[in-house]
Design a protein around this motif. Sequence first.
Motif, PDB file in Angstrom:
ATOM      1  N   TRP A  95      19.109 -14.847 107.780  1.00 52.19           N
ATOM      2  CA  TRP A  95      20.055 -13.722 107.675  1.00 52.19           C
ATOM      3  C   TRP A  95      21.331 -14.160 106.952  1.00 52.19           C
ATOM      4  N   ALA A  96      21.848 -15.338 107.305  1.00 50.62           N
ATOM      5  CA  ALA A  96      23.100 -15.832 106.714  1.00 50.62           C
ATOM      6  C   ALA A  96      22.950 -16.060 105.206  1.00 50.62           C
ATOM      7  N   PHE A  97      21.812 -16.631 104.786  1.00 47.12           N
ATOM      8  CA  PHE A  97      21.586 -16.857 103.346  1.00 47.12           C
ATOM      9  C   PHE A  97      21.388 -15.536 102.596  1.00 47.12           C
ATOM     10  N   GLU A  98      20.658 -14.603 103.205  1.00 51.30           N
ATOM     11  CA  GLU A  98      20.440 -13.314 102.546  1.00 51.30           C
ATOM     12  C   GLU A  98      21.766 -12.580 102.364  1.00 51.30           C
ATOM     13  N   LYS A  99      22.635 -12.683 103.383  1.00 54.16           N
ATOM     14  CA  LYS A  99      23.952 -12.039 103.321  1.00 54.16           C
ATOM     15  C   LYS A  99      24.820 -12.695 102.243  1.00 54.16           C
ATOM     16  N   ALA A 100      24.811 -14.030 102.197  1.00 51.97           N
ATOM     17  CA  ALA A 100      25.656 -14.769 101.245  1.00 51.97           C
ATOM     18  C   ALA A 100      25.194 -14.592  99.801  1.00 51.97           C
ATOM     19  N   LEU A 101      23.871 -14.534  99.600  1.00 50.48           N
ATOM     20  CA  LEU A 101      23.325 -14.486  98.234  1.00 50.48           C
ATOM     21  C   LEU A 101      23.011 -13.075  97.749  1.00 50.48           C
ATOM     22  N   GLY A 102      22.903 -12.138  98.707  1.00 51.12           N
ATOM     23  CA  GLY A 102      22.514 -10.777  98.329  1.00 51.12           C
ATOM     24  C   GLY A 102      21.102 -10.719  97.779  1.00 51.12           C
ATOM     25  N   GLN A 103      20.258 -11.643  98.251  1.00 52.80           N
ATOM     26  CA  GLN A 103      18.871 -11.731  97.779  1.00 52.80           C
ATOM     27  C   GLN A 103      17.934 -11.881  98.964  1.00 52.80           C
ATOM     28  N   LYS A 104      16.685 -11.475  98.754  1.00 52.52           N
ATOM     29  CA  LYS A 104      15.667 -11.672  99.786  1.00 52.52           C
ATOM     30  C   LYS A 104      15.299 -13.160  99.834  1.00 52.52           C
ATOM     31  N   ILE A 105      15.159 -13.674 101.032  1.00 51.54           N
ATOM     32  CA  ILE A 105      14.768 -15.079 101.223  1.00 51.54           C
ATOM     33  C   ILE A 105      13.315 -15.116 101.699  1.00 51.54           C
ATOM     34  N   ILE A 106      12.503 -15.910 101.023  1.00 51.15           N
ATOM     35  CA  ILE A 106      11.086 -16.037 101.405  1.00 51.15           C
ATOM     36  C   ILE A 106      10.905 -17.303 102.236  1.00 51.15           C
ATOM     37  N   VAL A 107      10.336 -17.135 103.420  1.00 53.19           N
ATOM     38  CA  VAL A 107       9.961 -18.304 104.241  1.00 53.19           C
ATOM     39  C   VAL A 107       8.433 -18.326 104.266  1.00 53.19           C
ATOM     40  N   PRO A 108       7.816 -19.221 103.467  1.00 55.89           N
ATOM     41  CA  PRO A 108       6.351 -19.202 103.351  1.00 55.89           C
ATOM     42  C   PRO A 108       5.656 -19.833 104.559  1.00 55.89           C
ATOM     43  N   LYS A 109       4.360 -19.669 104.567  1.00 56.39           N
ATOM     44  CA  LYS A 109       3.527 -20.345 105.573  1.00 56.39           C
ATOM     45  C   LYS A 109       3.685 -21.854 105.367  1.00 56.39           C
ATOM     46  N   TYR A 110       3.610 -22.611 106.435  1.00 61.03           N
ATOM     47  CA  TYR A 110       3.763 -24.086 106.400  1.00 61.03           C
ATOM     48  C   TYR A 110       5.150 -24.498 105.891  1.00 61.03           C
ATOM     49  N   ASN A 111       6.152 -23.652 106.165  1.00 53.79           N
ATOM     50  CA  ASN A 111       7.530 -23.909 105.715  1.00 53.79           C
ATOM     51  C   ASN A 111       8.100 -25.221 106.250  1.00 53.79           C
ATOM     52  N   LYS A 112       7.638 -25.654 107.424  1.00 54.97           N
ATOM     53  CA  LYS A 112       8.178 -26.891 108.020  1.00 54.97           C
ATOM     54  C   LYS A 112       7.466 -28.138 107.504  1.00 54.97           C
ATOM     55  N   VAL A 113       6.292 -27.954 106.902  1.00 54.07           N
ATOM     56  CA  VAL A 113       5.494 -29.134 106.499  1.00 54.07           C
ATOM     57  C   VAL A 113       5.126 -29.091 105.013  1.00 54.07           C
ATOM     58  N   MET A 114       5.927 -28.385 104.221  1.00 49.61           N
ATOM     59  CA  MET A 114       5.587 -28.167 102.809  1.00 49.61           C
ATOM     60  C   MET A 114       5.538 -29.469 102.007  1.00 49.61           C
ATOM     61  N   GLY A 115       6.406 -30.432 102.345  1.00 50.95           N
ATOM     62  CA  GLY A 115       6.393 -31.713 101.649  1.00 50.95           C
ATOM     63  C   GLY A 115       5.072 -32.450 101.846  1.00 50.95           C
ATOM     64  N   ALA A 116       4.585 -32.447 103.093  1.00 49.40           N
ATOM     65  CA  ALA A 116       3.308 -33.102 103.413  1.00 49.40           C
ATOM     66  C   ALA A 116       2.149 -32.378 102.722  1.00 49.40           C
ATOM     67  N   PHE A 117       2.212 -31.037 102.699  1.00 49.57           N
ATOM     68  CA  PHE A 117       1.177 -30.274 101.999  1.00 49.57           C
ATOM     69  C   PHE A 117       1.209 -30.588 100.495  1.00 49.57           C
ATOM     70  N   GLY A 118       2.411 -30.595  99.925  1.00 52.68           N
ATOM     71  CA  GLY A 118       2.562 -30.832  98.484  1.00 52.68           C
ATOM     72  C   GLY A 118       2.049 -32.190  98.050  1.00 52.68           C
ATOM     73  N   VAL A 119       2.368 -33.226  98.843  1.00 49.99           N
ATOM     74  CA  VAL A 119       1.950 -34.574  98.458  1.00 49.99           C
ATOM     75  C   VAL A 119       0.437 -34.767  98.619  1.00 49.99           C
TER      76      VAL A 119
END
Length: 255
Positions: free
Chosen positions: A231-255
């Motif tokens: 909410w804070a980022f959307e308010k500050a940027l005036g843009q929709k923020i996407i939180v994808p699936k596996y948002n907490k482990v994206m680095g491990a997925f990517g590597v």
Amino acid sequence: METYLGIDVGSLTVKFVLINEKGEVLYWTYERTGGRPIEAIQRELKKLKEWIENHNPKIEISGVGTTGSARYLAGVIVGADLIKNEITAHAKGVCHFIPDARTVIEIGGQDSKIIILENGVAIDFALNLVCSAGTGAFLDAQAFRLGIPVEKFGELALKSKNPTTIGSRCSVFAESDMIHKQQIGHKLEDIVAGLCEGLARNYLAGVAKGKKILPPIVFLGGVSENVGMRWAFEKALGQKIIVPKYNKVMGAFGV
């Protein structure tokens, strides 16, 4: 059955992701290291071994990649085939799910980063490794002081009708300002909303300074679980923020 394991070891957490040849996630974990990364990696390997034995003993791990601030240590322990920095790993992971992503906001326990993407490639980035005011540790510390589990921060922040402005350029000053606001009678949800806004403000003024933040904007890391921070980022940027699936482990997925 051939599979591939990604391990991301950061300052506070260790993340494991096991994928098949189609890139589908079969198994993932996100655990705190407790300041002992070697033991945490060994513990997670045991858990993964048990999961394989119980679910499909025919699973064979054909390759292992490590990333994160302790990637070299993790790479030695597991005999990694690939060791990549977290910028490359996060960019790769994000573009698998959101191919047209342009900006990645990633906030972890002790550090935060911004990655600027173009055509699926990281063309610019910035890290904050110096001050905790723009990281998850800041929220953790304030949650502890307020006696609220940090998991409840988000829903509390969303109840706020009038967020309190808290001087958040520095964790130490933020704490004294927060105590002062409590003493003069500001509501708890307004203080929590103010802390979320303060962290977003810090991030944008520090880590993201001078960067062109273009949509689609993807939010990753443990802090992205916090709906108050979204909410804070959307308010500050005036843009929709996407939180994808596996948002907490994206680095491990990517590597």
